[in-house]
Every structure is written in C-alpha cells, then in structure tokens.
Design an enzyme around this catalytic site. Structure first.
Site, PDB file in Angstrom:
ATOM      1  N   CYS A  73      35.688  71.878  19.588  1.00 25.34           N
ATOM      2  CA  CYS A  73      34.525  71.195  20.135  1.00 25.34           C
ATOM      3  C   CYS A  73      33.299  71.970  19.668  1.00 25.34           C
ATOM      4  CB  CYS A  73      34.616  71.197  21.656  1.00 25.34           C
ATOM      5  SG  CYS A  73      33.103  70.663  22.466  1.00 25.34           S
ATOM      6  N   CYS A 180      30.186  66.718  15.729  1.00 26.96           N
ATOM      7  CA  CYS A 180      30.908  66.631  17.005  1.00 26.96           C
ATOM      8  C   CYS A 180      32.295  66.144  16.624  1.00 26.96           C
ATOM      9  CB  CYS A 180      30.229  65.634  17.936  1.00 26.96           C
ATOM     10  SG  CYS A 180      31.234  65.124  19.358  1.00 26.96           S
TER      11      CYS A 180
HETATM   12  N1  DGL Z   1      33.738  66.855  20.926  1.00 28.06           N
HETATM   13  C1  DGL Z   1      32.731  67.710  21.383  1.00 28.06           C
HETATM   14  C2  DGL Z   1      31.878  68.312  20.293  1.00 28.06           C
HETATM   15  O1  DGL Z   1      32.390  68.519  19.222  1.00 28.06           O
HETATM   16  C3  DGL Z   1      32.042  67.457  22.687  1.00 28.06           C
HETATM   17  C4  DGL Z   1      31.579  66.122  23.023  1.00 28.06           C
HETATM   18  C5  DGL Z   1      31.106  66.065  24.459  1.00 28.06           C
HETATM   19  O2  DGL Z   1      31.930  66.294  25.339  1.00 28.06           O
HETATM   20  O3  DGL Z   1      29.917  65.835  24.684  1.00 28.06           O
HETATM   21  O4  DGL Z   1      30.740  68.636  20.490  1.00 28.06           O
END
Ligand code: DGL
Length: 250
Positions: A73, A180
């Site tokens: 993430c 993301c």
């Molecule tokens: N998938 C995550 C990222 O790469 C987080 C997305 C979220 O929960 O806002 O930032």
C-alpha cells in the site's frame, strides 16, 4: 517444521496487484495476505492512525510466522515504513512507492500524471522522491475516494469518477504513475478516458527487490506456494475477489 511465510498487507484487495508480481518471481514461497477492509480507506487517515493500524497488522503477521513483511500500500508505506523498520529491526520490511523514478529512467521528457491517494501525495516521503526526479511536466492528482469505489467494485462510479477527475488531462499527458496499489485494477478504464498512455507502477521492482533481500539474508524457501487470505472483517466477497485477481490471466 512449519514453513516461514511472507506477510503482505493493504487496506483491502488492492495489494493483490503487488502479490501477483511477487508470485511471478517467488512462486515457491508461502504467503499470508491481510486485507484490512475494516479500516479502508487509508488514503485520508491521520498519520498517527495509520501508524497504529500498521503496527497492529505487523504484530499479527509476525505472530503468524512471517519472515518478511511487504507493505503493499503506497499510503501505508509512505507513512509507516520508517517507523516500522526502526521498531522491527529483525525482520525485513519491503515497502512500495509510486514509480516516479521509473518515469525519470524511461520516459523523462513526457508529460506525466501521478495518481495516488491524498495521503501519499501529501506525504514527506513522496515529496522527497518527487523533488528528486521532477521532470517539470508533472501533474499530481490526489484521487480522494477512488480506492474506496474500486474496493466496492462499482464500475459505474469508477467511470464517472475518472471522467470527473482525470478527464481534464485528456490529450495532455503521456505517462501515468499508478501510485496506489488499487489503480492497476482500473487501468482499462483509465485508458478509456485518456487514450493511449504509458503506465508505471512499482510492483515489479518491489518483487525483484524482495527476492534480492531474502536471498542476501538466506531466507529463501522452496515451499508449496500457498496463499492464505485474511480479511479484517472476515468478508467472503473480498476473498473471492482477491483470488479472482490473483488467478486472472494478466
Ligand atoms: N491501496 C492503497 C495505496 O496504495 C490504499 C488505498 C486506500 O486505502 O486509500 O495507497
């Protein structure tokens, strides 16, 4: 002897896009994937809250016999990797970041759009990276709420969101940084809005880096390649979607 596993987590199923790349280079490792859907989205949470959430997940994964942890993430990586590495020095922590350096290396001259959560775009970590590799033709778009609608798999809302928020870049950008881990899941929909663009994401490099680190520390194993999925709300629908992404042919 029980195999040691690689732990991997995200605020939901987005990190499956990272695990997919990891499995390509490390097919014989066993994995535990932790989808923290109860705390989704991470993107607009306070730094302190993210630290606390990530620390708790770290402890859970370490207790499940993990030898290394992947933060799949970008938001959690930007806000918690340094803290977690200081706290858990004995365990290699591999963190993803927006692939902005890749743009610098491969397509520096092209106008670029970085899509990421607000948390990532505003983070100190991302800003250091951005200033270092700035091509002076870059737009930063904090996509508030986008990961959440991807998590809900709501195609109509995704298309509407993209038209409203990135339609304005049509014809203006050539490189898209998917900052993301949820966004590779909507690459097709982004292309429908922006046409023929080049996508950049950090998962492939992360996978190679993870392999190098495990090799250096003599932690590579030949196991069965099992993947255990845990969702923090115990949602079966998440598990199904997660394995659909992992098993999908691309
Ligand atoms: N998938 C995550 C990222 O790469 C987080 C997305 C979220 O929960 O806002 O930032």
């Amino acid at each position: 002897m029980e195999s040691k596993k690689i732990g991997i987590f995200d605020s939901g199923i987005g990190g499956a896009t990272v695990l997919k790349e990891i499995i390509k280079v490390l097919p014989k490792e066993d994995y535990i994937y932790y989808s923290d859907s109860i705390n989704n989205p991470y993107g607009d949470k306070e730094d302190e809250t993210i630290l606390q959430i990530c620390d708790e997940i770290m402890q859970k994964l370490i207790n499940q016999n993990c030898k290394s942890i992947v933060i799949a993430c970008n938001t959690a990586s930007a806000k918690s990797a340094t803290y977690l590495r200081n706290k858990y020095r004995q365990i290699p922590i591999i963190a993803i970041e927006p692939a902005y350096k890749m743009v610098y290396d491969y397509a520096y001259n092209e106008p670029t759009l970085v899509m990421a959560t607000k948390g990532t775009i505003e983070s100190e970590k991302f800003n250091i990276l951005y200033r270092k590799y700035d091509n002076h033709k870059t737009y930063l778009e904090p996509c508030v709420g986008l990961a959440d609608i991807i998590e809900r798999n709501d195609l109509k809302s995704i298309q509407k969101y993209l038209e409203e928020h990135i339609g304005k870049y049509r014809g203006k950008v050539k490189n898209i940084v998917l900052g993301c881990t949820h966004y590779p899941l909507i690459q097709k929909e982004i292309e429908e809005i922006l046409g023929n663009v080049n996508f950049f994401q950090g998962a492939k490099n992360l996978a190679k880096h993870l392999k190098d680190v495990l090799e250096q520390r003599n932690l590579l194993e030949q196991n069965e390649g099992k993947i255990q999925f845990i969702d923090s709300q115990g949602l079966e629908i998440k598990e199904k979607r997660f394995f659909d992404i992992i098993n999908r042919n691309q």
